[in-house]
Design a protein around this motif. Sequence first.
Motif, PDB file in Angstrom:
ATOM      1  N   VAL A   1      23.474  12.802  -3.724  1.00  0.00           N
ATOM      2  CA  VAL A   1      22.644  13.135  -2.563  1.00  0.00           C
ATOM      3  C   VAL A   1      21.178  13.124  -2.973  1.00  0.00           C
ATOM      4  N   LEU A   2      20.365  12.451  -2.175  1.00  0.00           N
ATOM      5  CA  LEU A   2      18.912  12.517  -2.324  1.00  0.00           C
ATOM      6  C   LEU A   2      18.363  13.407  -1.213  1.00  0.00           C
ATOM      7  N   ILE A   3      17.655  14.460  -1.589  1.00  0.00           N
ATOM      8  CA  ILE A   3      17.008  15.296  -0.579  1.00  0.00           C
ATOM      9  C   ILE A   3      15.544  14.876  -0.504  1.00  0.00           C
ATOM     10  N   THR A   4      15.179  14.211   0.566  1.00  0.00           N
ATOM     11  CA  THR A   4      13.805  13.741   0.753  1.00  0.00           C
ATOM     12  C   THR A   4      13.112  14.510   1.878  1.00  0.00           C
TER      13      THR A   4
ATOM     14  N   GLU B   1      31.298  22.071  -9.614  1.00  0.00           N
ATOM     15  CA  GLU B   1      30.622  21.779 -10.884  1.00  0.00           C
ATOM     16  C   GLU B   1      29.553  20.690 -10.676  1.00  0.00           C
ATOM     17  N   LEU B   2      28.641  20.988  -9.736  1.00  0.00           N
ATOM     18  CA  LEU B   2      27.616  20.011  -9.355  1.00  0.00           C
ATOM     19  C   LEU B   2      26.393  20.098 -10.272  1.00  0.00           C
ATOM     20  N   SER B   3      25.676  19.003 -10.340  1.00  0.00           N
ATOM     21  CA  SER B   3      24.415  18.958 -11.090  1.00  0.00           C
ATOM     22  C   SER B   3      23.264  18.792 -10.115  1.00  0.00           C
ATOM     23  N   VAL B   4      22.177  19.501 -10.386  1.00  0.00           N
ATOM     24  CA  VAL B   4      20.958  19.377  -9.582  1.00  0.00           C
ATOM     25  C   VAL B   4      19.844  18.857 -10.486  1.00  0.00           C
ATOM     26  N   VAL B   5      19.193  17.795 -10.058  1.00  0.00           N
ATOM     27  CA  VAL B   5      18.063  17.256 -10.816  1.00  0.00           C
ATOM     28  C   VAL B   5      16.843  17.232  -9.897  1.00  0.00           C
ATOM     29  N   VAL B   6      15.680  17.418 -10.496  1.00  0.00           N
ATOM     30  CA  VAL B   6      14.423  17.394  -9.748  1.00  0.00           C
ATOM     31  C   VAL B   6      13.571  16.268 -10.298  1.00  0.00           C
TER      32      VAL B   6
ATOM     33  N   ALA C   1      16.691  16.447  -5.959  1.00  0.00           N
ATOM     34  CA  ALA C   1      15.669  17.025  -5.081  1.00  0.00           C
ATOM     35  C   ALA C   1      14.377  16.245  -5.250  1.00  0.00           C
ATOM     36  N   VAL C   2      14.054  15.428  -4.272  1.00  0.00           N
ATOM     37  CA  VAL C   2      12.869  14.570  -4.327  1.00  0.00           C
ATOM     38  C   VAL C   2      11.738  15.188  -3.518  1.00  0.00           C
ATOM     39  N   GLY C   3      12.057  15.691  -2.337  1.00  0.00           N
ATOM     40  CA  GLY C   3      11.049  16.302  -1.481  1.00  0.00           C
ATOM     41  C   GLY C   3      10.777  17.744  -1.879  1.00  0.00           C
ATOM     42  N   LEU C   4       9.780  18.332  -1.220  1.00  0.00           N
ATOM     43  CA  LEU C   4       9.409  19.728  -1.470  1.00  0.00           C
ATOM     44  C   LEU C   4      10.365  20.618  -0.668  1.00  0.00           C
ATOM     45  N   VAL C   5      11.456  21.003  -1.325  1.00  0.00           N
ATOM     46  CA  VAL C   5      12.536  21.710  -0.636  1.00  0.00           C
ATOM     47  C   VAL C   5      12.847  23.011  -1.350  1.00  0.00           C
ATOM     48  N   ASN C   6      13.298  23.990  -0.603  1.00  0.00           N
ATOM     49  CA  ASN C   6      13.709  25.274  -1.169  1.00  0.00           C
ATOM     50  C   ASN C   6      14.947  25.072  -2.043  1.00  0.00           C
TER      51      ASN C   6
ATOM     52  N   SER D   1       0.822  -1.214   0.000  1.00  0.00           N
ATOM     53  CA  SER D   1       0.000   0.000   0.000  1.00  0.00           C
ATOM     54  C   SER D   1       0.856   1.264   0.000  1.00  0.00           C
ATOM     55  N   LEU D   2       2.153   1.119   0.235  1.00  0.00           N
ATOM     56  CA  LEU D   2       3.088   2.250   0.190  1.00  0.00           C
ATOM     57  C   LEU D   2       3.682   2.442  -1.205  1.00  0.00           C
ATOM     58  N   GLY D   3       3.107   1.783  -2.213  1.00  0.00           N
ATOM     59  CA  GLY D   3       3.685   1.783  -3.553  1.00  0.00           C
ATOM     60  C   GLY D   3       3.909   3.155  -4.146  1.00  0.00           C
ATOM     61  N   ALA D   4       2.962   4.088  -3.973  1.00  0.00           N
ATOM     62  CA  ALA D   4       3.120   5.426  -4.555  1.00  0.00           C
ATOM     63  C   ALA D   4       4.309   6.154  -3.949  1.00  0.00           C
ATOM     64  N   ILE D   5       4.427   6.093  -2.626  1.00  0.00           N
ATOM     65  CA  ILE D   5       5.549   6.782  -1.957  1.00  0.00           C
ATOM     66  C   ILE D   5       6.862   6.134  -2.377  1.00  0.00           C
ATOM     67  N   ALA D   6       6.876   4.816  -2.480  1.00  0.00           N
ATOM     68  CA  ALA D   6       8.086   4.114  -2.933  1.00  0.00           C
ATOM     69  C   ALA D   6       8.423   4.484  -4.366  1.00  0.00           C
ATOM     70  N   GLY D   7       7.391   4.638  -5.208  1.00  0.00           N
ATOM     71  CA  GLY D   7       7.630   5.049  -6.588  1.00  0.00           C
ATOM     72  C   GLY D   7       8.309   6.398  -6.678  1.00  0.00           C
ATOM     73  N   ILE D   8       7.964   7.316  -5.771  1.00  0.00           N
ATOM     74  CA  ILE D   8       8.615   8.631  -5.718  1.00  0.00           C
ATOM     75  C   ILE D   8      10.095   8.476  -5.372  1.00  0.00           C
ATOM     76  N   ALA D   9      10.368   7.608  -4.407  1.00  0.00           N
ATOM     77  CA  ALA D   9      11.768   7.360  -4.018  1.00  0.00           C
ATOM     78  C   ALA D   9      12.551   6.752  -5.174  1.00  0.00           C
ATOM     79  N   VAL D  10      11.955   5.779  -5.860  1.00  0.00           N
ATOM     80  CA  VAL D  10      12.637   5.130  -6.991  1.00  0.00           C
ATOM     81  C   VAL D  10      12.947   6.146  -8.077  1.00  0.00           C
ATOM     82  N   GLU D  11      11.996   7.018  -8.382  1.00  0.00           N
ATOM     83  CA  GLU D  11      12.227   8.017  -9.434  1.00  0.00           C
ATOM     84  C   GLU D  11      13.354   8.963  -9.047  1.00  0.00           C
ATOM     85  N   GLY D  12      13.396   9.369  -7.768  1.00  0.00           N
ATOM     86  CA  GLY D  12      14.492  10.228  -7.308  1.00  0.00           C
ATOM     87  C   GLY D  12      15.843   9.561  -7.454  1.00  0.00           C
TER      88      GLY D  12
END
Length: 716
Positions: free
Chosen positions: A240-243, A284-289, A267-272, A151-162
């Motif tokens: 780094v994963l920001i959750t 020379e870092l990369s940021v992905v959302v 950036a996975v979570g709702l972060v500034n 039942s946690l599949g949606a939240i896990a899917g968010i983590a996998v995508e990040g």
Amino acid sequence: MKKLYENIKSGKIEIVENPDPLCKPDGILVKTLYSAISAGTEKWVVEFGKGSYLKKAREKPKEVARVIDKIKKEGLINTYKQVMNKLDEPFPLGYSCSGEVIEVGKNVTNFQVGDYVACFGGGYASHSEINYIPKNLAVKINNEKFLKEASLGAIAGIAVEGIKVADIGIGENIAVIGLGLLGQIAVQILKAGGCKVVGIEPDDFRREIAKESGCDLVLSPKDGIKSILDFTGGDGVDKVLITAATKSNEPIKQAGEIVRDKGIVSAVGLVNLDIPRDIYYKKELSVVVSRSYGAGRYDSTYEEKGIDYPIGYARWTENRNVKMFLNLLESGKLSIDKIITHVFDFADAKDAYDLITNKKRKENFISIILEYKDNIKNPNKEKYSVVVLSRRAVANVDNVRVGLIGAGNFVSATMLPHLSRIDKYKFVGIASSSGSRSTHLAKKYGFKYSTTDYRELIKDDNINLIIVATNHNTHAKFVSEALLEGKDVYCEKPLSITREGLNKVKDALDKSGKRLIVGFNRRFSPAAFRTKEILKNRQSPIVMNYIMNAGYIPPEHWVNDKNVGGGRIIGEACHIVDLFRYFVGTRVKDFIIKPIDEMTKDAPGSANANILIKYEDGSIGNITYTSLGDKTYPKEKCFVFSGQIVIEIDDYRNMKICSDNKCHMIKFGGMQKGFKEEYEAIADAIVNGKDFPIPIEEILETSGVLLQEEKDSSGD
């Protein structure tokens, strides 16, 4: 069935009895056994609902700007009523659940009744005893032992995508900032993928759970970077994963400090995302959302219509991300049970939300699951498509007994508020495919019952008027069936989006002998009535020009879908074709439709065209319908020229009449488009046995003018 809602206006959470949802061709019905509460997203939604109007406005500045624009166009009182009406609608909570398939749509081949599935998607995988789930938003569970964790599949899917967008490989050193539910799942998936993981979290309880889940190094944000440098041999972590969810930019700053040269921050979570340039520039870092659960999210073709992306072009869709989580779960590589800290019966859902929103409760939690004990104990529970709200009889004389098919925005914001103020209308039944909105509106306006089966309405002998206000592609079907069942019908425009549908309606009219009217309300407006009065003694043809500054609607909106909405020309310009027919009073002789060339998807020919109509008396009308104009200009302007008279109607707020070398203005006290007058005329016709106020010949003619197969077309 029962479903959990929040009233966004009051913040009240309640379980409401609804009719069971309809199973559409491209999806399945799922009896829910477990659903997961997302403590981050759902806590924000609940707290938003409980906040003051000022707080709501601060949280939603874009919506406030739209409201201000609406006030300028439609006035303060009308806008206020619409906003309050919108806020009063129930908001379904939840977006991740698991359960058993109890019905399969005709276009679905990969599921069968009895399968166990994990489901995901806002508006679908809700906290509800039964959910309709489009086929791409469900994944089969092979081992029912893991139903609760699945039942946690949606939240896990968010983590996998990040994890996927960060391009994380086997054996890499990864930091996860934020060890709430999302971060805890990410830690376990990373460990299962052979990574060494550092968890960073200010809360002691969450840090302890992460240790138990196998996190290699668990730190507080205050611990500094020395431990991380020691852990990585002085290099820093690879990714780094920001959750975390926070308005502060501290996580993005910390991520830059602990990641190695040329590393990636996801950036996975709702972060500034206020990125400290100096830190990120030097390394020379990369940021992905990451985009929620993955490829396919927010694409209605994928999510609603079930059209999958080819695996060669999109390896990791939202469906395949959740499937990966289930594979890891069922192979024993994840210990999700460690992070399920609370399980509540669905009947006690309000207590679960109190746990995450009541700051006075000091109870620690990670994952909160709702268990549907009634569904588990009663596996063969009977389905119900109707919820009866009142058993009092409706009087059979001197009134219009309404069966309403459709519960969308127009119904709730415009139609029902007007109808409810006219005594002759009595509300009997209302139908919608999900049952949620129809049940809400049934309670609000006093309908006797709500249903997900429209046939309940057209077979109800206590109903003498069926109103059809659904997606445009269903109008002809519902109208035809209602007529053949012996019902008079009021259909919102357009009557049909195809010639085939229009012919079907004509056939039903001939066979039934019943009455039909289409919601061409503009002809009932005070401005149109006054114009008709001026033109009644004319001696020569008239010239008409109408500008419909319709405004932009995103290409993905259902109205722009040729197979669902028919396009905006068919869906809205029909109003103007009818208005011209009313003014002229004679039949259309010929016409030509000239759409613009489609250079971009934001300027479709189905929303931008000139339409020239010639009538048998020699009059002509020109319609300019466009989505390319500026919204500060009036939406609708009509010009009529006849016998040295000029009439200008300005957005149905006022009209200017110029003759004998002078002009005078008539103001109507706000936008008056004729809804009230239209509904009163329909009621008068039914109660007094009169013909409907628009001749059926005019309705059929108007409905046929815009149904052209070719883009450049002319009538004959």
